[in-house]
Design a protein around this motif. Structure first.
Motif, PDB file in Angstrom:
ATOM      1  N   PRO A 297       0.825  -1.212   0.000  1.00  0.00           N
ATOM      2  CA  PRO A 297       0.000   0.000   0.000  1.00  0.00           C
ATOM      3  C   PRO A 297       0.858   1.261   0.000  1.00  0.00           C
ATOM      4  O   PRO A 297       1.898   1.308   0.664  1.00  0.00           O
ATOM      5  CB  PRO A 297      -0.796  -0.118   1.305  1.00  0.00           C
ATOM      6  CG  PRO A 297      -0.822  -1.579   1.603  1.00  0.00           C
ATOM      7  CD  PRO A 297       0.489  -2.107   1.124  1.00  0.00           C
ATOM      8  N   TYR A 298       0.445   2.230  -0.775  1.00  0.00           N
ATOM      9  CA  TYR A 298       1.043   3.571  -0.853  1.00  0.00           C
ATOM     10  C   TYR A 298       2.377   3.608  -1.618  1.00  0.00           C
ATOM     11  O   TYR A 298       2.878   4.696  -1.908  1.00  0.00           O
ATOM     12  CB  TYR A 298       1.244   4.183   0.547  1.00  0.00           C
ATOM     13  CG  TYR A 298      -0.026   4.296   1.326  1.00  0.00           C
ATOM     14  CD1 TYR A 298      -0.991   5.249   0.998  1.00  0.00           C
ATOM     15  CD2 TYR A 298      -0.296   3.420   2.373  1.00  0.00           C
ATOM     16  CE1 TYR A 298      -2.186   5.339   1.707  1.00  0.00           C
ATOM     17  CE2 TYR A 298      -1.488   3.501   3.089  1.00  0.00           C
ATOM     18  CZ  TYR A 298      -2.428   4.458   2.737  1.00  0.00           C
ATOM     19  OH  TYR A 298      -3.603   4.538   3.432  1.00  0.00           O
ATOM     20  N   GLU A 299       2.957   2.465  -1.938  1.00  0.00           N
ATOM     21  CA  GLU A 299       4.225   2.510  -2.671  1.00  0.00           C
ATOM     22  C   GLU A 299       3.948   2.425  -4.169  1.00  0.00           C
ATOM     23  O   GLU A 299       3.630   1.367  -4.705  1.00  0.00           O
ATOM     24  CB  GLU A 299       5.168   1.386  -2.240  1.00  0.00           C
ATOM     25  CG  GLU A 299       6.548   1.533  -2.888  1.00  0.00           C
ATOM     26  CD  GLU A 299       7.604   0.670  -2.234  1.00  0.00           C
ATOM     27  OE1 GLU A 299       8.559   1.227  -1.663  1.00  0.00           O
ATOM     28  OE2 GLU A 299       7.474  -0.558  -2.283  1.00  0.00           O
TER      29      GLU A 299
ATOM     30  N   ASN B 259      -8.172  -1.623  -2.697  1.00  0.00           N
ATOM     31  CA  ASN B 259      -8.637  -2.011  -4.037  1.00  0.00           C
ATOM     32  C   ASN B 259      -7.669  -2.987  -4.701  1.00  0.00           C
ATOM     33  O   ASN B 259      -7.286  -2.827  -5.861  1.00  0.00           O
ATOM     34  CB  ASN B 259      -8.819  -0.765  -4.911  1.00  0.00           C
ATOM     35  CG  ASN B 259      -9.574  -1.067  -6.205  1.00  0.00           C
ATOM     36  OD1 ASN B 259     -10.384  -1.998  -6.268  1.00  0.00           O
ATOM     37  ND2 ASN B 259      -9.299  -0.296  -7.245  1.00  0.00           N
ATOM     38  N   TYR B 260      -7.286  -4.021  -3.964  1.00  0.00           N
ATOM     39  CA  TYR B 260      -6.362  -5.009  -4.500  1.00  0.00           C
ATOM     40  C   TYR B 260      -7.044  -5.917  -5.507  1.00  0.00           C
ATOM     41  O   TYR B 260      -8.129  -6.430  -5.272  1.00  0.00           O
ATOM     42  CB  TYR B 260      -5.774  -5.862  -3.375  1.00  0.00           C
ATOM     43  CG  TYR B 260      -4.515  -5.287  -2.784  1.00  0.00           C
ATOM     44  CD1 TYR B 260      -3.328  -5.280  -3.512  1.00  0.00           C
ATOM     45  CD2 TYR B 260      -4.508  -4.731  -1.502  1.00  0.00           C
ATOM     46  CE1 TYR B 260      -2.172  -4.748  -2.978  1.00  0.00           C
ATOM     47  CE2 TYR B 260      -3.345  -4.204  -0.956  1.00  0.00           C
ATOM     48  CZ  TYR B 260      -2.191  -4.210  -1.705  1.00  0.00           C
ATOM     49  OH  TYR B 260      -1.028  -3.681  -1.183  1.00  0.00           O
TER      50      TYR B 260
ATOM     51  N   ASN C 288      -3.192  -2.369  -7.325  1.00  0.00           N
ATOM     52  CA  ASN C 288      -3.957  -1.740  -6.235  1.00  0.00           C
ATOM     53  C   ASN C 288      -4.133  -0.272  -6.591  1.00  0.00           C
ATOM     54  O   ASN C 288      -3.895   0.129  -7.734  1.00  0.00           O
ATOM     55  CB  ASN C 288      -3.259  -1.946  -4.881  1.00  0.00           C
ATOM     56  CG  ASN C 288      -1.860  -1.351  -4.844  1.00  0.00           C
ATOM     57  OD1 ASN C 288      -1.535  -0.424  -5.587  1.00  0.00           O
ATOM     58  ND2 ASN C 288      -1.011  -1.872  -3.979  1.00  0.00           N
ATOM     59  N   ASP C 289      -4.548   0.531  -5.646  1.00  0.00           N
ATOM     60  CA  ASP C 289      -4.794   1.946  -5.927  1.00  0.00           C
ATOM     61  C   ASP C 289      -3.523   2.718  -6.248  1.00  0.00           C
ATOM     62  O   ASP C 289      -3.589   3.867  -6.690  1.00  0.00           O
ATOM     63  CB  ASP C 289      -5.497   2.606  -4.731  1.00  0.00           C
ATOM     64  CG  ASP C 289      -6.972   2.270  -4.655  1.00  0.00           C
ATOM     65  OD1 ASP C 289      -7.547   1.919  -5.706  1.00  0.00           O
ATOM     66  OD2 ASP C 289      -7.549   2.354  -3.556  1.00  0.00           O
ATOM     67  N   PHE C 290      -2.347   2.106  -6.041  1.00  0.00           N
ATOM     68  CA  PHE C 290      -1.088   2.834  -6.146  1.00  0.00           C
ATOM     69  C   PHE C 290      -0.179   2.339  -7.266  1.00  0.00           C
ATOM     70  O   PHE C 290       0.741   3.046  -7.670  1.00  0.00           O
ATOM     71  CB  PHE C 290      -0.343   2.761  -4.808  1.00  0.00           C
ATOM     72  CG  PHE C 290      -1.224   3.050  -3.638  1.00  0.00           C
ATOM     73  CD1 PHE C 290      -1.529   4.355  -3.282  1.00  0.00           C
ATOM     74  CD2 PHE C 290      -1.807   2.009  -2.909  1.00  0.00           C
ATOM     75  CE1 PHE C 290      -2.375   4.630  -2.216  1.00  0.00           C
ATOM     76  CE2 PHE C 290      -2.653   2.272  -1.840  1.00  0.00           C
ATOM     77  CZ  PHE C 290      -2.947   3.580  -1.500  1.00  0.00           C
ATOM     78  N   ILE C 291      -0.420   1.119  -7.726  1.00  0.00           N
ATOM     79  CA  ILE C 291       0.425   0.569  -8.779  1.00  0.00           C
ATOM     80  C   ILE C 291      -0.450  -0.243  -9.726  1.00  0.00           C
ATOM     81  O   ILE C 291      -1.350  -0.972  -9.301  1.00  0.00           O
ATOM     82  CB  ILE C 291       1.563  -0.295  -8.179  1.00  0.00           C
ATOM     83  CG1 ILE C 291       2.629  -0.596  -9.240  1.00  0.00           C
ATOM     84  CG2 ILE C 291       1.039  -1.565  -7.539  1.00  0.00           C
ATOM     85  CD1 ILE C 291       3.923  -1.148  -8.656  1.00  0.00           C
ATOM     86  N   SER C 292      -0.189  -0.080 -11.029  1.00  0.00           N
ATOM     87  CA  SER C 292      -1.011  -0.757 -12.041  1.00  0.00           C
ATOM     88  C   SER C 292      -0.420  -2.120 -12.390  1.00  0.00           C
ATOM     89  O   SER C 292       0.739  -2.420 -12.071  1.00  0.00           O
ATOM     90  CB  SER C 292      -1.087   0.096 -13.307  1.00  0.00           C
ATOM     91  OG  SER C 292       0.185   0.156 -13.941  1.00  0.00           O
ATOM     92  N   PHE C 293      -1.210  -2.929 -13.067  1.00  0.00           N
ATOM     93  CA  PHE C 293      -0.712  -4.236 -13.505  1.00  0.00           C
ATOM     94  C   PHE C 293       0.424  -4.062 -14.510  1.00  0.00           C
ATOM     95  O   PHE C 293       1.392  -4.835 -14.494  1.00  0.00           O
ATOM     96  CB  PHE C 293      -1.840  -5.063 -14.124  1.00  0.00           C
ATOM     97  CG  PHE C 293      -1.414  -6.430 -14.553  1.00  0.00           C
ATOM     98  CD1 PHE C 293      -0.905  -7.333 -13.634  1.00  0.00           C
ATOM     99  CD2 PHE C 293      -1.486  -6.821 -15.885  1.00  0.00           C
ATOM    100  CE1 PHE C 293      -0.494  -8.606 -14.021  1.00  0.00           C
ATOM    101  CE2 PHE C 293      -1.079  -8.083 -16.291  1.00  0.00           C
ATOM    102  CZ  PHE C 293      -0.581  -8.978 -15.345  1.00  0.00           C
TER     103      PHE C 293
END
Length: 556
Positions: free
Chosen positions: A325-327, A368-369, A382-387
């Motif tokens: 999260p957040y990274e 939002n994983y 997740n909300d911080f990194i895309s696939f």
């Protein structure tokens, strides 16, 4: 007497499953029951495993179930019931200790699930009426029953040493051992955080066990303690015992928290012979917000100080986790460069897994994983990194193994980074993109091919100072050993007379033996002084050393 088979399907051939060995030894010590162990790995075909188990004609099969083998275990359970309809199948381990009712309802072929610490549960299961046994899930007609949690074993010394003497003669396998169970930390992604208590084997028992390993010819012993260095009064006694009983050729691997070492411990570690200890350190992230979200605390200044101190003679593996999260992708860049700057022997780039039973699994909707619904449950986004960014990091992980973790390119890659990139991450990101576009990530490569591909990458980037880079690349290539093959980019220039002279002066039985165990090569750039000058470098492969010789043949 019924035939009971404890079955371990390991992730690799070289691994040994210590869990089934603890179970076997404990049950046999406290009862007349005899247990067999069947051990294989996930590279073995399912039909072969089915054949092996069928030929054992078991009355009951107990599977040790983990992320890496869960799909195998569930498939095997279904197939085995077809050919052994009366066999009882039981599953234990972290992959089935949670959501056990759902697992039982969806898999009718599973007769029992053991939840939690297995030694007492398994013994009670075989020696008591099942209605009285805690920690076991079972069926009564259509109803699924569970009698509650079995308390943890407080006195771990009652668990016997897991290995037989004949097993300890195997030099090819990685052995596992525990001196404690449990972990006090609250890392939200980790199964170990569920058991907050920490229980220890006695020091005397641990010393007795370790002496058996030291007196055997095994090469690598990995402690499975989640954080080995929790109690200084315990870990220092163990480390001093290992040092007092030093045996060349064995390595002890520990997972440690490097934040909590004091100067006395660092001073001691500097006395440990090189290669005797190996540390795995979970840095995971340096982003403050990410650390807080997963329940970790890293004092980055102290952590770096400690790592640099112990890196002088301790083989280090530093771990990172992508997808926290957040990274974001950009923030991960800083975590990577922080770890890379300390030059550990290995950077283990892992990807977050959402494991049932952990706090992170419970918070999956909060961030939002999106994640793989099957083992290993790796995060997609997740909300911080895309696939797409996760895929880029997956590609980077592969080239990191090629050009860093292999330890084959220490001079050439470091020079390339220092002279043509703003950071280590930028280089690995760049070469990963290059490999991806060329299709090189989809095939395996020989060592010599990886050197050639790095050379071609350099040409494609049109970097200056190619002649200097080639000298670094030549040096790394020759450090591999007597390859017997020079790639096209490697223009060898030998002085045969000088070569034979050096061999005659060395401790070799003959010129032939000298040529077999050494190499001489001319360099037009001195990578040690970083100056253009003609030198020869003599590579002695017996002790992996080098000697620089000037043109006037005075050795430097």
């Amino acid at each position: 007497m019924k035939k009971i088979v404890l079955t371990a399907i390991n992730s690799q051939y070289v691994h040994l499953n210590v869990a089934v060995r603890y179970l076997k030894k404990y049950v046999e010590k406290n009862s007349e029951i005899k247990l067999d162990i069947y051990e294989t790995n996930i590279n073995n075909q399912l039909i072969n495993i089915i054949k092996d188990l069928f030929e054992m004609q078991p009355d009951m099969i107990v599977f040790s179930t983990y992320i890496w083998n869960k799909e195998y275990v569930f498939s095997l359970s279904k197939e085995l019931k077809k050919i052994l309809p009366n066999v009882k199948i039981a599953l234990g381990g972290p992959e089935v200790s949670y959501e056990w009712e759902k697992t039982m309802r969806e898999n009718e072929e599973i007769d029992y699930i053991f939840t939690g610490e297995g030694e007492k549960i398994l013994l009670n299961f075989f020696t008591q009426d099942i209605s009285q046994v805690k920690g076991v899930v079972y069926r009564v007609d259509e109803e699924i029953k569970y009698n509650g949690i079995e308390p943890l074993i407080e006195n771990l010394d009652i668990i016997p040493f897991p290995y037989d003497e004949e097993e300890l003669q195997d030099r090819t396998k990685i052995f596992y051992y525990e001196s404690s169970r449990g972990c006090p930390f609250n890392c939200s992604y980790c199964m170990s955080s569920i058991d907050k208590s920490v229980r220890y084997y006695s020091i005397e028992r641990t010393k007795e066990d370790l002496k058996r390993f030291i007196d055997s010819p095994i090469k690598l012993l990995k402690f499975v303690d989640r954080t080995f260095n929790l109690s200084k009064e315990k870990y220092m006694v163990i480390w001093k015992f290992l040092l007092e009983n030093y045996r060349e050729g064995i390595t002890f691997h520990f997972e440690i928290n490097a934040n909590i070492f004091d100067e006395e411990t660092l001073d001691f570690l500097e006395t440990v012979p090189k290669g005797y200890f190996q540390f795995e350190i979970g840095v995971q992230t340096i982003d403050v917000q990410a650390m807080k979200s997963i329940g970790r605390v890293n004092n980055l200044e102290r952590l770096e100080h400690n790592i640099r101190r112990i890196s002088r003679n301790i083989h280090l593996h530093l771990d990172l986790i992508a997808g926290l999260p957040y990274e974001t992708y950009e923030k991960f860049r800083y975590s990577f460069d922080y770890v890379h700057s300390m030059k550990p022997e290995m950077i283990q780039l892992g990807f977050l897994k959402l494991l049932k039973g952990t706090k992170m699994y419970e918070e999956r909707e909060k961030y939002n994983y999106k994640y793989f619904s099957k083992p290993p449950y790796e995060v997609f986004s997740n909300d911080f990194i895309s696939f797409a960014e996760i895929v880029k990091l997956k590609n980077l992980e592969k080239v990191l193994d090629f050009y860093y973790n292999s330890e084959k390119f220490p001079e050439s890659v470091q020079w390339l980074i220092e002279n043509h990139y703003e950071s280590a991450f930028s280089f690995y990101e760049d070469i990963a993109d290059y490999f991806d576009k060329k299709g090189y990530l989809k095939v395996s490569h020989k060592e010599s091919t990886l050197f050639t591909l790095l050379y071609e990458f350099y040409l494609e980037k049109n970097f200056k100072d190619r002649e200097i880079f080639v000298e670094y690349l030549k040096y790394d290539y020759l450090m591999l050993g007597k390859t017997g093959f020079y790639p096209e980019w490697f223009k060898s220039e030998k002085d045969g007379e000088l070569y034979d002279e050096i061999i005659r002066e060395g401790n070799y039985k003959s010129i032939r033996e000298g040529h077999k165990n050494s190499e001489l090569e001319r360099f037009s750039y001195n990578i040690f002084t970083k100056e253009f000058e003609d030198i020869y470098v003599f590579f002695d492969y017996r002790n992996k050393s080098t000697r620089v010789i000037k043109n006037n043949r005075e050795e430097k």
